[in-house]
Scaffold this active site. Structure first.
Site, PDB file in Angstrom:
ATOM      1  N   ASP A 196       0.806  -1.222   0.000  1.00 28.37           N
ATOM      2  CA  ASP A 196       0.000   0.000   0.000  1.00 28.37           C
ATOM      3  C   ASP A 196       0.835   1.266   0.000  1.00 28.37           C
ATOM      4  O   ASP A 196       0.406   2.291  -0.524  1.00 28.37           O
ATOM      5  CB  ASP A 196      -0.913   0.038   1.231  1.00 28.37           C
ATOM      6  CG  ASP A 196      -1.831  -1.160   1.325  1.00 28.37           C
ATOM      7  OD1 ASP A 196      -2.182  -1.722   0.273  1.00 28.37           O
ATOM      8  OD2 ASP A 196      -2.184  -1.545   2.460  1.00 28.37           O
ATOM      9  N   GLU A 255       5.972  11.316   7.881  1.00 29.49           N
ATOM     10  CA  GLU A 255       5.841  11.332   6.418  1.00 29.49           C
ATOM     11  C   GLU A 255       4.673  10.468   5.959  1.00 29.49           C
ATOM     12  O   GLU A 255       3.946  10.832   5.031  1.00 29.49           O
ATOM     13  CB  GLU A 255       7.152  10.895   5.762  1.00 29.49           C
ATOM     14  CG  GLU A 255       8.364  11.745   6.124  1.00 29.49           C
ATOM     15  CD  GLU A 255       8.160  13.242   5.885  1.00 29.49           C
ATOM     16  OE1 GLU A 255       7.338  13.612   5.023  1.00 29.49           O
ATOM     17  OE2 GLU A 255       8.814  14.047   6.579  1.00 29.49           O
ATOM     18  N   HIS A 262       1.517  12.367   6.183  1.00 35.97           N
ATOM     19  CA  HIS A 262       1.205  13.188   5.008  1.00 35.97           C
ATOM     20  C   HIS A 262       0.494  12.344   3.949  1.00 35.97           C
ATOM     21  O   HIS A 262      -0.486  12.793   3.338  1.00 35.97           O
ATOM     22  CB  HIS A 262       2.484  13.788   4.437  1.00 35.97           C
ATOM     23  CG  HIS A 262       3.047  14.918   5.240  1.00 35.97           C
ATOM     24  ND1 HIS A 262       2.279  15.959   5.714  1.00 35.97           N
ATOM     25  CD2 HIS A 262       4.321  15.172   5.652  1.00 35.97           C
ATOM     26  CE1 HIS A 262       3.047  16.814   6.376  1.00 35.97           C
ATOM     27  NE2 HIS A 262       4.287  16.358   6.361  1.00 35.97           N
ATOM     28  N   CYS A 315      -7.060   0.599  -0.827  1.00 30.92           N
ATOM     29  CA  CYS A 315      -6.032  -0.412  -0.558  1.00 30.92           C
ATOM     30  C   CYS A 315      -5.868  -0.688   0.929  1.00 30.92           C
ATOM     31  O   CYS A 315      -5.355  -1.748   1.309  1.00 30.92           O
ATOM     32  CB  CYS A 315      -4.696   0.011  -1.168  1.00 30.92           C
ATOM     33  SG  CYS A 315      -3.874   1.397  -0.327  1.00 30.92           S
ATOM     34  N   ASN A 364      -8.483  -3.663   3.584  1.00 30.08           N
ATOM     35  CA  ASN A 364      -8.384  -5.086   3.913  1.00 30.08           C
ATOM     36  C   ASN A 364      -7.807  -5.268   5.312  1.00 30.08           C
ATOM     37  O   ASN A 364      -6.606  -5.212   5.529  1.00 30.08           O
ATOM     38  CB  ASN A 364      -7.521  -5.823   2.876  1.00 30.08           C
ATOM     39  CG  ASN A 364      -6.144  -5.208   2.724  1.00 30.08           C
ATOM     40  OD1 ASN A 364      -6.010  -4.000   2.638  1.00 30.08           O
ATOM     41  ND2 ASN A 364      -5.127  -6.046   2.689  1.00 30.08           N
ATOM     42  N   VAL A 372      -2.669 -17.308  20.107  1.00 29.27           N
ATOM     43  CA  VAL A 372      -2.218 -17.225  21.489  1.00 29.27           C
ATOM     44  C   VAL A 372      -3.280 -16.500  22.300  1.00 29.27           C
ATOM     45  O   VAL A 372      -3.600 -15.347  22.026  1.00 29.27           O
ATOM     46  CB  VAL A 372      -0.867 -16.488  21.595  1.00 29.27           C
ATOM     47  CG1 VAL A 372      -0.476 -16.319  23.053  1.00 29.27           C
ATOM     48  CG2 VAL A 372       0.208 -17.248  20.839  1.00 29.27           C
ATOM     49  N   ASN A 403      -3.297 -12.237  23.958  1.00 23.53           N
ATOM     50  CA  ASN A 403      -2.523 -11.188  23.282  1.00 23.53           C
ATOM     51  C   ASN A 403      -3.401 -10.082  22.704  1.00 23.53           C
ATOM     52  O   ASN A 403      -2.912  -9.211  21.993  1.00 23.53           O
ATOM     53  CB  ASN A 403      -1.648 -11.787  22.179  1.00 23.53           C
ATOM     54  CG  ASN A 403      -2.468 -12.445  21.080  1.00 23.53           C
ATOM     55  OD1 ASN A 403      -3.690 -12.489  21.146  1.00 23.53           O
ATOM     56  ND2 ASN A 403      -1.790 -12.970  20.078  1.00 23.53           N
ATOM     57  N   LEU A 418      -5.476 -10.163  20.349  1.00 23.08           N
ATOM     58  CA  LEU A 418      -5.733 -10.308  18.920  1.00 23.08           C
ATOM     59  C   LEU A 418      -6.701 -11.465  18.723  1.00 23.08           C
ATOM     60  O   LEU A 418      -6.454 -12.569  19.210  1.00 23.08           O
ATOM     61  CB  LEU A 418      -4.439 -10.584  18.145  1.00 23.08           C
ATOM     62  CG  LEU A 418      -3.459  -9.428  17.994  1.00 23.08           C
ATOM     63  CD1 LEU A 418      -2.161  -9.939  17.367  1.00 23.08           C
ATOM     64  CD2 LEU A 418      -4.044  -8.323  17.135  1.00 23.08           C
ATOM     65  N   ASP A 441     -20.134  -2.053   4.496  1.00 22.28           N
ATOM     66  CA  ASP A 441     -20.489  -0.686   4.125  1.00 22.28           C
ATOM     67  C   ASP A 441     -20.909  -0.658   2.658  1.00 22.28           C
ATOM     68  O   ASP A 441     -20.135  -1.021   1.768  1.00 22.28           O
ATOM     69  CB  ASP A 441     -19.278   0.229   4.351  1.00 22.28           C
ATOM     70  CG  ASP A 441     -19.661   1.687   4.472  1.00 22.28           C
ATOM     71  OD1 ASP A 441     -20.856   1.999   4.395  1.00 22.28           O
ATOM     72  OD2 ASP A 441     -18.748   2.517   4.640  1.00 22.28           O
TER      73      ASP A 441
END
EC number: 3.4.24.-
Length: 609
Positions: free
Chosen positions: A285, A334, A337, A388, A391, A403, A406, A408, A482
């Protein structure tokens, strides 16, 4: 399900406090020496992995005990992460290293809500942590047969060059009203609810000058890049954006472009190379070039509002500091931006800290974006729809085994709220990562008090007339996808046509550029786009600016009539050398009855989509 291993490491502060020492970060004037002692509390017979998924460190800082909690940054690398370098004769060598058992962590200090940490545990402890508002660095001392570490404040590192370091992006705002307006807004939980997480797949490129600077040690360069991206990932978590490293290319034999001190030239060349070469080899990306060349007067440059663009989703960064944290902050700046964020003005704030998007590098690097940055970023994401980064990483994208603990959500887990000590989700059993008895869900926009929300409950607000609200189904905790109205459907009382969920009209674009009391200019102003000069054109082909045909003049540079107090400019326009695209009429904008702008042409809406 793999049980989380809790490891305690006691670090006893050595009684000696040094006055000056040369470390990887430079010459440090005041530091403490500590000795990590690892104490493992594993079940009898358990096999200790090389790098645990959750760890805890106890140490003394300035004589006071603190507890550092760490969790492995399991989203640091993408599933298809690759590394490329070149043989002396120019042959490309690409590998796909196994990085699932990596050693890079994020963390926090116990009982310090504003603390952060980004640590590498590969060979000792190296990185930074913020404690009581002050930034500390930690790294192993390079002593034979010793586990000694140095801990010191960032402010105690001697700066070789005290000259002010600036970002190369310039702002030609003729009105600061839009920024002032954003600074007065408050980030609310309701606003965050409708901001789905975004996922930036980052590709790093290291130039030949950096290879020379590191004496050709590619492993040293790779390790440094991992540590930098680990910190960038940490910074963007608070913007609801996940940054994952998908690839690293080292120009080990020669540069693939001409890297010059002129930042604008180098950024343009890097963007062209990314578009014509890199993107044909590796999906990603955003790409950032790190160089050891001394860029003229700046330490970084990037295109603004360009994420996902084949050429302009790029930035360049000068590797001017040995401190990884400093370079990571520049990279985050950066990339900011690229995500549509401008430099902060005096109206912007991030609490008591210097903010990431200030034009110059702070004496103490900040890991916080301002309120202005947050809203500019999400305004860009919601209004320009950079596809992009939509996902989101699924469980199958997490390259290491699931695990529990964590935070996640991975394959095989119903929920994951962290360790039992830290879990605050009443629906989730932290020990098993399964839903508690009677719970239908533990997370999601359509989950309320552990039950699916009622059918018809709004879960994603309408962002425009062309983006209808979504509602819960009553059968799932997730909000439906969406969905936008069809491109080309009339909107705003026929002043515009729907385009990717928005209704782009010139009045709104003038307001976004210049603030209130600014409107679409008279048709005569747009005739300037027939000149084909540096600002008046319709599109670029092979680097050349193509003048607008008479019928296309409203699909080039945008012109606005400024009626604000003290202003009398009937043909006001915005142009910047660093971001020539900004100030152009947006795609999908109505240019005539029944016609919209498409690639610099005013075309029939029936054939445009």
């Amino acid at each position: 399900m793999i049980q989380v291993l809790l490891v305690t490491i006691c670090l006893a502060a050595f009684p000696y406090q040094g006055s000056s020492i040369i470390l990887e970060s430079g010459n440090v004037n005041d530091y403490e020496v500590i000795y990590p002692r690892k104490v493992t509390a594993l079940p009898k017979g358990a096999v200790q992995p090389k790098y645990e998924d959750a760890m805890q460190y106890e140490l003394k800082v300035n004589g006071e005990p603190v507890v550092l909690h760490l969790g492995k940054n399991k989203g640091l690398f993408s599933k298809d992460y690759s590394e490329t370098h070149y043989s002396p004769d120019g042959r490309e060598i690409t590998t796909y290293p196994l990085v699932e058992d990596h050693c890079y962590y994020h963390g926090r200090i116990e009982n310090d809500a504003d603390s952060t940490a980004s640590i590498s545990a590969c060979n000792g402890l190296k990185g930074h942590f913020k404690l009581q508002g002050e930034m500390y660095l930690i790294e192993p001392l390079k002593l034979p047969d010793s586990e000694a570490h140095a801990v010191y404040k960032y402010e105690n590192v001697e700066k070789e060059d005290e000259a002010l370091k600036m970002c190369g992006v310039t702002q030609n705002w003729e009105s600061y009203e839009p920024i002032k307006k954003a600074s007065q807004l408050v980030v609310t939980a309701e606003h965050q609810k409708y901001n789905p997480f975004r996922f930036v797949e980052l590709f790093l490129v290291v130039d030949k000058a950096m290879v020379t600077k590191n004496n050709g040690d590619l492993d040293k360069i790779k390790t440094r890049m991992y540590e930098i991206v680990n910190t960038v990932n940490e910074i963007y978590r608070y913007m609801y954006i996940h940054v994952a490293l998908v690839g690293l290319e080292i120009w080990s034999n020669e540069d693939k472009i001409t890297v010059k001190p002129e930042a604008g030239y180098t950024l343009n060349a890097f963007g062209e190379w990314r578009k014509t070469d890199l993107l044909t080899r590796k999906k990603h990306d955003n790409a950032q070039l790190l160089t050891a060349i001394d860029l003229d007067r700046v330490i970084g440059l990037a295109y603004v509002g360009s994420m996902c663009h084949p050429k302009r989703s790029t930035g360049i960064i000068q590797d001017y500091s040995e401190i990884n944290l400093v370079v990571a902050v520049i990279m985050a700046h950066e990339m900011g931006h690229n995500l549509g964020i401008n430099h902060d003005s005096g109206y912007c704030s991030c609490g008591d800290y210097a903010c990431i998007m200030r034009p110059e590098i702070s004496p103490e690097p900040s890991t916080f974006f301002s309120n202005c940055s947050y809203f500019e970023c999400w305004d860009f994401i919601m209004n320009h729809n950079p596809e992009c980064i939509l996902n989101e990483p699924l469980g199958t994208d997490i390259i290491s085994p699931p695990v529990c603990g964590n935070e996640l959500l991975e394959v095989g887990e119903e929920c994951d709220c962290g360790t039992p000590e830290n879990c605050q989700n009443e629906c989730c059993d932290a020990a098993t990562c399964k839903l508690k008895s009677g719970s239908q869900c533990g997370h999601g926009d359509c989950c309320e008090q552990c039950k699916f929300s009622k059918s018809g409950t709004e879960c994603r607000a309408s962002m425009s007339e062309c983006d209808p609200a979504e509602h819960c189904t009553g059968q799932s905790s997730e909000c439906p996808a969406d969905v936008f109205h069809k491109n080309g459907q009339p909107c705003l009382d026929n002043y515009g046509y729907c385009y990717n969920g928005n209704c782009p009209i010139m009045y709104h674009q003038c307001y976004d550029l210049f603030g209130a009391d600014v409107y679409e200019a008279e048709d005569s102003c747009f005739e300037r786009n027939q000149k084909g000069n540096y600002y008046g054109y319709c599109r670029k082909e092979n680097g050349n600016k193509i003048p607008c045909a008479p019928e296309d003049v409203k699909c080039g540079r945008l012109y606005c009539k400024d009626n604000s107090p003290g202003q009398n400019n009937p043909c006001k326009m915005f142009y910047s050398n660093e971001d020539e695209h900004k100030g152009m009429v947006l795609p999908g904008t109505k240019c005539a009855d029944g016609k919209v702008c498409s690639n610099g042409h005013c075309v029939d809406v029936a054939t445009a989509y």
